[in-house]
Design an enzyme around this catalytic site. Structure first.
Site, PDB file in Angstrom:
ATOM      1  N   LYS A 171       0.871  -1.255   0.113  1.00 37.68           N
ATOM      2  CA  LYS A 171       0.076   0.045  -0.087  1.00 37.68           C
ATOM      3  C   LYS A 171       1.010   1.310   0.084  1.00 37.68           C
ATOM      4  O   LYS A 171       0.591   2.032  -0.756  1.00 37.68           O
ATOM      5  CB  LYS A 171      -0.923   0.131   1.446  1.00 37.68           C
ATOM      6  CG  LYS A 171      -2.087  -1.272   1.258  1.00 37.68           C
ATOM      7  CD  LYS A 171      -2.729  -0.847   2.560  1.00 37.68           C
ATOM      8  CE  LYS A 171      -2.186  -0.978   3.858  1.00 37.68           C
ATOM      9  NZ  LYS A 171      -1.720  -2.345   4.261  1.00 37.68           N
ATOM     10  N   ARG A 181      -9.718   0.933   8.370  1.00 33.92           N
ATOM     11  CA  ARG A 181      -9.020  -0.433   8.761  1.00 33.92           C
ATOM     12  C   ARG A 181     -10.170  -1.229   9.469  1.00 33.92           C
ATOM     13  O   ARG A 181     -10.051  -2.381  10.005  1.00 33.92           O
ATOM     14  CB  ARG A 181      -7.922  -0.512   9.566  1.00 33.92           C
ATOM     15  CG  ARG A 181      -6.510  -0.585   8.810  1.00 33.92           C
ATOM     16  CD  ARG A 181      -5.448  -0.608   9.731  1.00 33.92           C
ATOM     17  NE  ARG A 181      -4.224  -0.957   9.435  1.00 33.92           N
ATOM     18  CZ  ARG A 181      -3.228  -0.800   9.076  1.00 33.92           C
ATOM     19  NH1 ARG A 181      -3.145   0.486   8.512  1.00 33.92           N
ATOM     20  NH2 ARG A 181      -2.091  -1.252   8.907  1.00 33.92           N
ATOM     21  N   ARG A 193      11.368  -6.191   4.650  1.00 33.23           N
ATOM     22  CA  ARG A 193      11.312  -4.669   4.522  1.00 33.23           C
ATOM     23  C   ARG A 193      12.165  -3.851   5.285  1.00 33.23           C
ATOM     24  O   ARG A 193      12.326  -4.145   6.413  1.00 33.23           O
ATOM     25  CB  ARG A 193       9.820  -4.215   4.837  1.00 33.23           C
ATOM     26  CG  ARG A 193       9.476  -2.675   4.707  1.00 33.23           C
ATOM     27  CD  ARG A 193       8.190  -2.352   4.601  1.00 33.23           C
ATOM     28  NE  ARG A 193       7.323  -2.973   5.685  1.00 33.23           N
ATOM     29  CZ  ARG A 193       5.973  -2.613   5.467  1.00 33.23           C
ATOM     30  NH1 ARG A 193       5.181  -2.124   4.598  1.00 33.23           N
ATOM     31  NH2 ARG A 193       5.495  -2.968   6.637  1.00 33.23           N
ATOM     32  N   ARG A 195      11.060  -1.946  10.554  1.00 32.92           N
ATOM     33  CA  ARG A 195      10.381  -1.167  11.418  1.00 32.92           C
ATOM     34  C   ARG A 195      10.104  -2.308  12.729  1.00 32.92           C
ATOM     35  O   ARG A 195      10.292  -3.614  12.501  1.00 32.92           O
ATOM     36  CB  ARG A 195       9.180  -1.136  10.834  1.00 32.92           C
ATOM     37  CG  ARG A 195       8.787   0.176  10.217  1.00 32.92           C
ATOM     38  CD  ARG A 195       7.823   0.238   9.218  1.00 32.92           C
ATOM     39  NE  ARG A 195       6.544  -0.300   9.727  1.00 32.92           N
ATOM     40  CZ  ARG A 195       5.305  -0.410   9.109  1.00 32.92           C
ATOM     41  NH1 ARG A 195       5.262   0.221   7.876  1.00 32.92           N
ATOM     42  NH2 ARG A 195       4.326  -0.848   9.451  1.00 32.92           N
ATOM     43  N   ARG A 202      -1.025  -8.770  13.162  1.00 34.72           N
ATOM     44  CA  ARG A 202      -1.418  -8.038  11.995  1.00 34.72           C
ATOM     45  C   ARG A 202      -2.329  -8.515  11.296  1.00 34.72           C
ATOM     46  O   ARG A 202      -3.330  -8.167  10.981  1.00 34.72           O
ATOM     47  CB  ARG A 202      -0.400  -7.002  11.458  1.00 34.72           C
ATOM     48  CG  ARG A 202       0.461  -6.224  12.558  1.00 34.72           C
ATOM     49  CD  ARG A 202       1.785  -5.867  11.767  1.00 34.72           C
ATOM     50  NE  ARG A 202       1.083  -4.801  10.919  1.00 34.72           N
ATOM     51  CZ  ARG A 202       2.137  -4.309  10.303  1.00 34.72           C
ATOM     52  NH1 ARG A 202       3.347  -4.694   9.777  1.00 34.72           N
ATOM     53  NH2 ARG A 202       1.668  -3.145   9.431  1.00 34.72           N
TER      54      ARG A 202
END
Ligand code: AMP
Length: 248
Positions: A33, A108, A148, A180, A191
């Site tokens: 996203k 969300r 990531r 992160r 998540r």
């Protein structure tokens, strides 16, 4: 305003006119996203509004909101709807949202989606959102998440699929890349659970409203962008484009 300023303003306006309404990017963690929102922002000159980024910024500034959100973000849990809605309402008041915007990671929950519907409907000149739902295989997502790396200025890499030229260093600005805190396997599972239980319910809500497209997020980045662009163009052809409200 000089002639050059006016020309630039017109070009920006034409580009943004391609956007048929506020764009919502919805999808599980790691689907891309943020990457796609940044590309749309660069191509069409409209801002990316990432609720994750807004929350991380609050955390960096050590505001009460940021400190309260910190634990939830670390655990991959959602921050309360009222807090996130208020943050989005505040951001939409900024003048740069007048020509459209991309919402990345919001809504969300069904409550956030309902709030956004009402918020936009209560502003004159409002036009319906267009929703792009990004899909990707779960195992691929895990690799995307744990691989990531981000630089402090927001450039995004992946050690598996899109590594920087020099390990650990941003190609764009030479800053050190970081992982992160919520990009671990454990937090990913949490998540994903949140996505399945909460965010997945947002999809039928928007599918029912019509301006909804599903895009395969497993393709290379450029192919995903092309598919999004094609969907946006389809929505634009399908409706007279009203002005995008600044949300004031
Ligand atoms: P993201 O950068 O979009 O992956 O978001 C990182 C974290 O910020 C999420 O795991 C949540 O803890 C929090 N967050 C971001 N957006 C929202 C939202 N719309 N509602 C609630 N919490 C959010």
């Amino acid at each position: 305003m000089t002639e050059t300023d006016t020309k630039q303003e017109n070009v920006a306006s034409e580009k943004a006119d391609f956007i048929p309404g506020p764009v919502l990017l919805i999808g599980p963690p790691g689907v891309g996203k943020g990457t796609q929102a940044k590309l749309l922002m660069a191509e069409f000159g409209i801002p990316q509004i990432s609720t994750g980024d807004l929350l991380r910024e609050q955390r960096k500034q050590r505001t009460p909101l940021g400190l309260a959100a910190d634990d939830l973000i670390r655990q991959g849990l959602l921050v309360a709807d009222e807090i996130v809605n208020a943050m989005v309402a505040e951001r939409l008041r900024h003048a740069d949202c007048g020509r459209g915007y991309v919402l990345d990671g919001f809504p969300r929950t069904l409550a956030q989606a309902t709030w956004l519907d009402q918020h936009l409907a209560s502003h004159e000149g409002s036009c319906p959102v267009v929703v792009i739902s990004l899909r990707v295989d779960r195992d691929d997502l895990l690799k995307r998440i744990t691989g990531r790396r981000v630089c402090p200025d927001g450039h995004i890499y992946n050690i598996y699929s899109q590594p920087p030229a020099r390990a650990g260093v941003c190609d764009a600005d030479g800053k050190r890349l970081e992982q992160r805190k919520d990009d671990t396997e454990e937090v990913f599972e949490s998540r994903m659970r949140v996505f399945d239980e909460e965010t997945a319910r947002v999809i039928p809500h928007y599918r029912g409203q019509g301006r909804f497209a599903e895009v395969d997020g497993f393709q290379p980045v450029e192919a995903v962008t092309t598919a999004i662009r094609t969907s946006l163009q389809g929505f634009r052809m399908g409706s007279e484009r009203p002005r995008v409200p600044a949300g004031k």
